[in-house]
Design an enzyme around this catalytic site. Structure first.
Site, PDB file in Angstrom:
ATOM      1  N   ASP A  20     -99.166  10.809  24.663  1.00 23.92           N
ATOM      2  CA  ASP A  20    -100.184  11.314  25.603  1.00 23.92           C
ATOM      3  C   ASP A  20    -101.246  12.163  24.899  1.00 23.92           C
ATOM      4  OD1 ASP A  20     -98.688  10.255  27.853  1.00 23.92           O
ATOM      5  OD2 ASP A  20     -97.310  11.938  27.540  1.00 23.92           O
ATOM      6  N   GLY A  56     -98.807   4.607  28.598  1.00 26.83           N
ATOM      7  CA  GLY A  56    -100.117   4.227  29.116  1.00 26.83           C
ATOM      8  C   GLY A  56    -101.245   4.872  28.348  1.00 26.83           C
ATOM      9  N   HIS A  57    -102.348   4.164  28.243  1.00 28.03           N
ATOM     10  CA  HIS A  57    -103.569   4.691  27.646  1.00 28.03           C
ATOM     11  C   HIS A  57    -104.632   4.789  28.730  1.00 28.03           C
ATOM     12  CE1 HIS A  57    -102.500   3.137  23.329  1.00 28.03           C
ATOM     13  NE2 HIS A  57    -101.805   4.182  23.701  1.00 28.03           N
TER      14      HIS A  57
END
Length: 432
Positions: A13, A40-41
């Site tokens: 993150d 997730g990006h």
């Protein structure tokens, strides 16, 4: 031209999507080399549009870039198709996305086993995302996994799934008291899903090495972070793959001598999701401030991230195990309006001080941070585009982190947008 590896230098993150998006317009290839949809990006385009990506490389948002899901990734076919559909519905061209024939497919029994195992573990659970990533990697290592290329041979696929289900159903039914899976239904569902992606299957090793030989630039994009690496992270509170730079070669099929730059992404403070040691974690109003101002909620899980001050011990460790050549410092703007900003420069363990990462998790869990207090700044820095645009105290903070972290800070993020970046050294132009 040598490849570039982009890695998270903390617990994930850190803002890797922003870095990939910034560099994406100047590279020809972006490769995801490990992990699955357990990370997730987030990418914010100059238009203000916000994209959350879980499997597909961030380079898909840059026209003309060929994106690759590498052999080191584990792919949930349903998630892949949903992500593709979501991008296409928003006008994103996904035609140049390729998938390694040797990437492994995440099956329904992986998800089922992951979820029931976490529930069974209770208070001793690792804190996984419950998406089946670990069980899929277990099958890969046990040599009973399903590869992407298997969907091209339905007969072979059926034999593999039947063999896998024979064992998995024993675990689900006899140990966890769950329903058995029908292998025929599993195969039929997978073959139906494969119609949506099998035209993308390729020998990506061959293509990537040919691209490098032709002088094209390849960006290898990791997910998660160094401290979540299964070998070098805070084991057992880690992921099941290698997000570190060494994993980039293995998970893409590019030899290590082809890699010239390792760009570490480093948040100006520290966060982590899930269980595990976190020496600088804050439980007071400062932790609340970082969480709220930094919008620290997981892209994939929605879980609130644990927040703490910058940890230079971790940064030095990341520089060492990854061979980091440059750092991209993100979210510096979040620290604006703090009177002072503590930085962890070392640990105290049973009365002994150290600047290095403890050898055992037992010691890391007992480590108390040794802080150096740096003066804060009150100015809004989100409009800064040159290093000298920053207030003197913000510049001092960056320079001190650079001294402590083991590699130069070449880029600084002062906001979520692509343009909200200060470039001190061009990591694409000023390369070995």
């Amino acid at each position: 031209m040598p490849a570039i590896v982009l890695i998270g230098a903390q617990w994930g993150d850190e803002g890797k999507g922003k870095a990939t998006d910034l560099l994406g317009g100047r590279v020809q290839w972006v490769v995801r080399y490990q992990g699955g949809n357990n990370a997730g990006h987030t990418v914010v385009l100059p238009t203000g549009e916000n994209f959350a990506l879980h499997l597909i490389p961030s380079g898909v948002l840059t026209p003309g870039v060929t994106n690759v899901i590498g052999n080191g990734v584990v792919i949930d076919p349903g998630v892949l198709l949903n992500e593709l559909r979501g991008l296409q519905d928003r006008g994103v061209d996904t035609a140049k996305l390729l998938i390694s024939a040797d990437a492994h497919l995440l099956m329904p029994y992986h998800i089922a086993i992951d979820k029931v195992t976490e529930r069974y573990m209770g208070s001793k659970k690792i804190g996984t995302t419950g998406r089946g990533i670990g069980p899929c990697y277990q099958d890969k290592i046990a040599r009973i996994g399903i590869r992407v290329a298997d969907v091209l041979d339905p007969e072979q696929l059926t034999h593999k799934v039947e063999a896998a289900c024979e064992f998995k159903n024993q675990v689900l039914v006899k140990i966890y008291n769950r329903k058995a899976l029908d292998p025929a239904q599993v195969v039929d569902a997978l073959l139906e899903q494969a119609e949506g992606f099998k035209h993308r299957i390729a020998d990506t090793r061959l293509l990537l090495n040919a691209a490098l030989e032709a002088g094209e630039t390849v960006l290898l994009e990791g997910s998660q972070g160094t401290l979540l690496d299964v070998d070098h992270g805070t084991y057992p509170y880690v992921t099941s793959s290698n997000p570190t730079a060494g994993g980039a070669a293995v998970g893409s099929g590019i030899g290590p001598t082809r890699i010239g730059t390792v760009l570490g992404i480093l948040k100006a403070y520290t966060t982590r999701v899930g269980s595990g040691p976190f020496p600088t974690e804050l439980f007071d109003e400062h932790g609340e401030y970082l969480s709220k101002t930094g919008r620290e909620f997981g892209v994939t899980t929605g879980r609130r991230r644990r927040c703490g001050w910058f940890d230079a011990v971790i940064a030095r460790y990341a520089a060492r195990v990854n061979g980091i050549t440059d750092y991209f410092l993100t979210k510096l703007d979040v620290l604006s309006s703090l009177e002072s900003v503590p930085v962890c420069v070392g640990y105290e363990i049973d009365g002994r001080r150290t600047r290095d990462m403890p050898m055992t998790q037992r010691d890391l869990c007992r480590a108390k941070p040794v802080y150096e207090e740096l003066p804060g700044w009150w100015e809004d820095i989100s409009g800064a585009r040159e290093f000298d645009d920053l207030p003197a105290k913000a510049r001092d903070y960056v320079l001190r982190l650079e001294q402590l972290a083991g590699a130069p800070v070449s880029c600084i993020g002062v906001g979520p947008g692509r343009e909200q970046t200060i470039v001190r050294r061009d990591v694409l132009q000023d390369r070995p």
